[in-house]
Scaffold this motif. Structure first.
Motif, PDB file in Angstrom:
ATOM      1  N   ASP A  82      -3.979 -11.296   3.102  1.00 21.54           N
ATOM      2  CA  ASP A  82      -3.454 -10.188   3.951  1.00 21.54           C
ATOM      3  C   ASP A  82      -2.632  -9.337   3.706  1.00 21.54           C
ATOM      4  O   ASP A  82      -2.578  -8.076   4.204  1.00 21.54           O
ATOM      5  N   ASP A  83      -1.931 -10.164   3.153  1.00 22.38           N
ATOM      6  CA  ASP A  83      -0.161  -8.837   2.843  1.00 22.38           C
ATOM      7  C   ASP A  83      -0.618  -8.408   1.056  1.00 22.38           C
ATOM      8  O   ASP A  83       0.304  -7.190   0.769  1.00 22.38           O
ATOM      9  N   ARG A  84      -2.136  -8.421   1.057  1.00 20.96           N
ATOM     10  CA  ARG A  84      -1.766  -7.723  -0.270  1.00 20.96           C
ATOM     11  C   ARG A  84      -3.566  -6.731  -0.559  1.00 20.96           C
ATOM     12  O   ARG A  84      -3.832  -6.987   0.770  1.00 20.96           O
ATOM     13  N   ASN A  85      -3.398  -5.643  -1.067  1.00 13.95           N
ATOM     14  CA  ASN A  85      -4.641  -5.166  -0.959  1.00 13.95           C
ATOM     15  C   ASN A  85      -6.125  -5.521  -1.429  1.00 13.95           C
ATOM     16  O   ASN A  85      -5.978  -5.012  -2.721  1.00 13.95           O
ATOM     17  N   VAL A  86      -6.911  -6.233  -0.668  1.00 15.43           N
ATOM     18  CA  VAL A  86      -7.817  -6.387  -1.339  1.00 15.43           C
ATOM     19  C   VAL A  86      -9.129  -6.078  -0.469  1.00 15.43           C
ATOM     20  O   VAL A  86      -9.007  -5.735   0.808  1.00 15.43           O
ATOM     21  N   LEU A  87     -10.595  -5.711  -0.782  1.00 17.92           N
ATOM     22  CA  LEU A  87     -11.545  -5.097  -0.641  1.00 17.92           C
ATOM     23  C   LEU A  87     -12.831  -6.412  -0.077  1.00 17.92           C
ATOM     24  O   LEU A  87     -12.725  -7.032  -1.735  1.00 17.92           O
ATOM     25  N   ASN A  88     -13.300  -7.110  -0.141  1.00 23.30           N
ATOM     26  CA  ASN A  88     -14.144  -8.002  -0.037  1.00 23.30           C
ATOM     27  C   ASN A  88     -15.422  -7.214  -0.004  1.00 23.30           C
ATOM     28  O   ASN A  88     -16.086  -6.328   1.417  1.00 23.30           O
ATOM     29  N   LEU A  89     -16.393  -7.412  -1.040  1.00 21.52           N
ATOM     30  CA  LEU A  89     -17.241  -6.547  -1.098  1.00 21.52           C
ATOM     31  C   LEU A  89     -18.739  -7.840  -1.218  1.00 21.52           C
ATOM     32  O   LEU A  89     -19.769  -7.853  -2.106  1.00 21.52           O
ATOM     33  N   GLY A  90     -18.225  -8.934  -0.771  1.00 21.62           N
ATOM     34  CA  GLY A  90     -19.295 -10.353  -0.459  1.00 21.62           C
ATOM     35  C   GLY A  90     -20.352  -9.876   0.241  1.00 21.62           C
ATOM     36  O   GLY A  90     -19.788  -9.583   2.231  1.00 21.62           O
ATOM     37  N   PHE A  91     -21.637  -9.733   0.365  1.00 20.99           N
ATOM     38  CA  PHE A  91     -23.073  -9.663   1.476  1.00 20.99           C
ATOM     39  C   PHE A  91     -23.591 -11.029   1.567  1.00 20.99           C
ATOM     40  O   PHE A  91     -23.935 -11.308   0.781  1.00 20.99           O
ATOM     41  N   GLY A  92     -23.881 -11.471   2.187  1.00 23.76           N
ATOM     42  CA  GLY A  92     -24.621 -13.205   3.061  1.00 23.76           C
ATOM     43  C   GLY A  92     -25.805 -12.829   2.759  1.00 23.76           C
ATOM     44  O   GLY A  92     -26.755 -11.439   2.423  1.00 23.76           O
ATOM     45  N   ALA A  93     -26.879 -13.937   1.371  1.00 25.58           N
ATOM     46  CA  ALA A  93     -27.376 -13.554   0.902  1.00 25.58           C
ATOM     47  C   ALA A  93     -27.714 -13.118  -0.423  1.00 25.58           C
ATOM     48  O   ALA A  93     -29.317 -12.597  -0.915  1.00 25.58           O
ATOM     49  N   ASP A  94     -27.490 -12.089  -0.575  1.00 25.93           N
ATOM     50  CA  ASP A  94     -27.275 -10.704  -1.344  1.00 25.93           C
ATOM     51  C   ASP A  94     -27.495 -11.606  -3.197  1.00 25.93           C
ATOM     52  O   ASP A  94     -26.955 -12.459  -3.524  1.00 25.93           O
ATOM     53  N   ARG A  95     -28.853 -10.362  -3.675  1.00 25.91           N
ATOM     54  CA  ARG A  95     -28.969 -11.012  -5.403  1.00 25.91           C
ATOM     55  C   ARG A  95     -28.247 -10.032  -6.181  1.00 25.91           C
ATOM     56  O   ARG A  95     -27.515  -9.083  -5.986  1.00 25.91           O
ATOM     57  N   THR A  96     -28.361 -10.192  -7.489  1.00 25.34           N
ATOM     58  CA  THR A  96     -27.774  -9.814  -8.642  1.00 25.34           C
ATOM     59  C   THR A  96     -28.268  -7.924  -8.202  1.00 25.34           C
ATOM     60  O   THR A  96     -27.736  -7.250  -8.268  1.00 25.34           O
TER      61      THR A  96
END
Length: 455
Positions: A82-96
């Protein structure tokens, strides 16, 4: 005749394009899910966040990565990121194929993170009939795109996390087949292959519901395992203020002092340790009379080294200066020498690495974390403002039980914020009067932590 001349070229182009598409598997052909409302909204949200910039770490993947924002991983994410500059690009059910489309359509535009963490493919072998070879091809296509778009970013490639309860399960076997091909996609420079799947399994390869309740998604314990596995890479590549080697060992005085302090530590019988740079080192100079009064009776060890930054302190703590002792308390004041070479967050991370090292080596020692002393002529100076931002973050590291934050900066400057020559003659280091302020300001807490009888 004219119609035939147009028809045959068109048929030829159609057949050619069909042949090209058939040679490229679905797993490596970009596909969107914009017709799914939540997916579209999340994609637009992430594109907007990327446009804002200021991203150091990216997580890229499917529902397992998405899970950092869901109940199982949320508390762990807050603790580690939370105190780091993080971007979460996880999307449920995604494939390659979906990940490939997303990174080609705005989700990493405008950013140059220091580290990107990729784990994808479980839905290719689980929800679709992609073969392991096709799944690997999809992962390679993603890596190729990332390397081209993020030339300064280190990429951590994870194997697909274990699926299925036993090694004999079909999904486990497919996962294993994908994973055995992934190390070849890493070059050890731009792309690093980081595998900790064994930590999710028992010694005989069983995936238990105590780690992954549905045999697919980690619970909080699983996310802690993931975070801890990544931490050394985050420190090395994102926050160099934590892990640079001690290049100062080439300086005779520094090497001699380090060896002397390590020898004193091996002698044991230390109750209090003072850790830092030249300002702490100064307890042996301008502050020696105050040190004799307040700290010599407490069997104190001064491991302040002139010119040191956070990374040098980490190295010293990891290389003998606190081995063989079990002090009741340790006082940290470090970071002023990092001001012109590191960001606010990097300096905070350096302090966190020091705390982490102390916790590992001296688990019973209480920690007094001091705010960095004032820098700059007056309250409006850029250095003073940066110190204030750092100290605000350092204060949040205290828990009031094992880590105590203390700042008395207002006593080191005049009421208007200007430097006072009688306290800081060179506007960095303390006079004897300054060391007395330091000792007196810390005395109630030091007395409580050091002088109290052991329970």
């Amino acid at each position: 005749m004219i119609k035939r001349l147009f028809f045959y070229p068109a048929l030829f182009l159609f057949l050619l394009s069909s042949a090209i598409l058939s040679a490229q598997s679905v797993a490596e052909t970009p596909v969107s899910k914009l017709d799914t409302e939540w997916w579209k909204a999340r994609h637009e949200e992430k594109v907007a966040l990327a446009k804002e910039g200021n991203v150091d770490i990216v997580f890229l993947g499917d529902s397992i990565t998405h899970g950092w924002e869901r109940p199982a991983g949320e508390a762990i994410r807050k603790k580690y990121y939370d105190d780091r500059n993080v971007l979460n690009l996880g999307f449920g059910a995604d494939r390659t194929e979906h990940v490939l489309w997303r990174i080609q359509n705005g989700e990493i535009d405008g950013i140059q993170p220091k580290l990107l963490v990729l784990m994808i493919g479980t839905n290719n072998i689980g929800h679709r009939t992609s073969t392991p070879a096709e799944t690997v091809a999809g992962i390679k296509a993603i890596l190729d795109e990332l390397v081209a778009r993020l030339p300064q970013t280190k990429i951590i490639l994870h194997p697909i996390f274990p699926r299925g309860a036993t090694p004999g399960d079909e999904l486990r076997q497919k996962t294993a087949e994908v994973n055995k091909s992934l190390p070849a996609l890493a070059d050890g420079e731009r792309i690093l292959y980081v595998d900790f799947n064994d930590q999710y399994l028992t010694t005989d390869g069983i995936l238990t519901r105590e780690i992954m309740p549905d045999l697919l998604h980690p619970n909080a314990t699983g996310y802690i395992t993931w975070a801890e596995a990544l931490e050394p890479f985050i420190q090395k590549y994102v926050y160099p203020s934590t892990t640079l080697p001690a290049e100062k060992m080439t300086l005779d005085w520094w090497k001699t002092r380090h060896e002397k302090k390590a020898a004193l530590a091996r002698g044991g019988n230390i109750d209090f340790v003072l850790i830092g740079d030249s300002i702490t080192h100064g307890w042996e100079g301008s502050g020696k009379n105050i040190f004799a009064q307040y700290y010599e009776p407490r069997r104190a060890l001064n491991i302040g080294f002139g010119g040191d930054r956070t990374q040098h302190v980490v190295w010293r703590l990891q290389n003998g200066e606190i081995d063989g002792i079990a002090p009741k308390a340790a006082m940290i004041m470090i970071g002023t020498n990092n001001l012109h070479s590191n960001s606010v967050q990097e300096i905070v991370e350096g302090n966190k690495a020091i705390i982490r090292t102390l916790r590992e080596k001296l688990p019973e020692t209480k920690i007094i974390l001091l705010g960095i002393f004032p820098r700059g002529d007056d309250a409006a100076s850029p250095d003073r403002k940066k110190v204030g931002e750092i100290n605000a973050k350092l204060q949040k590291l205290a828990d009031g039980e094992t880590i105590f934050y203390l700042s008395f900066n207002e006593k080191l400057v005049a009421e208007n914020g200007n430097m006072v020559g009688e306290i800081m003659p060179d506007k960095v280091h303390l006079s004897e009067a300054g060391y007395r302020i330091w000792a007196e300001s810390c005395e109630p807490l030091v007395k409580k932590l050091v002088d109290a009888p052991a329970e």
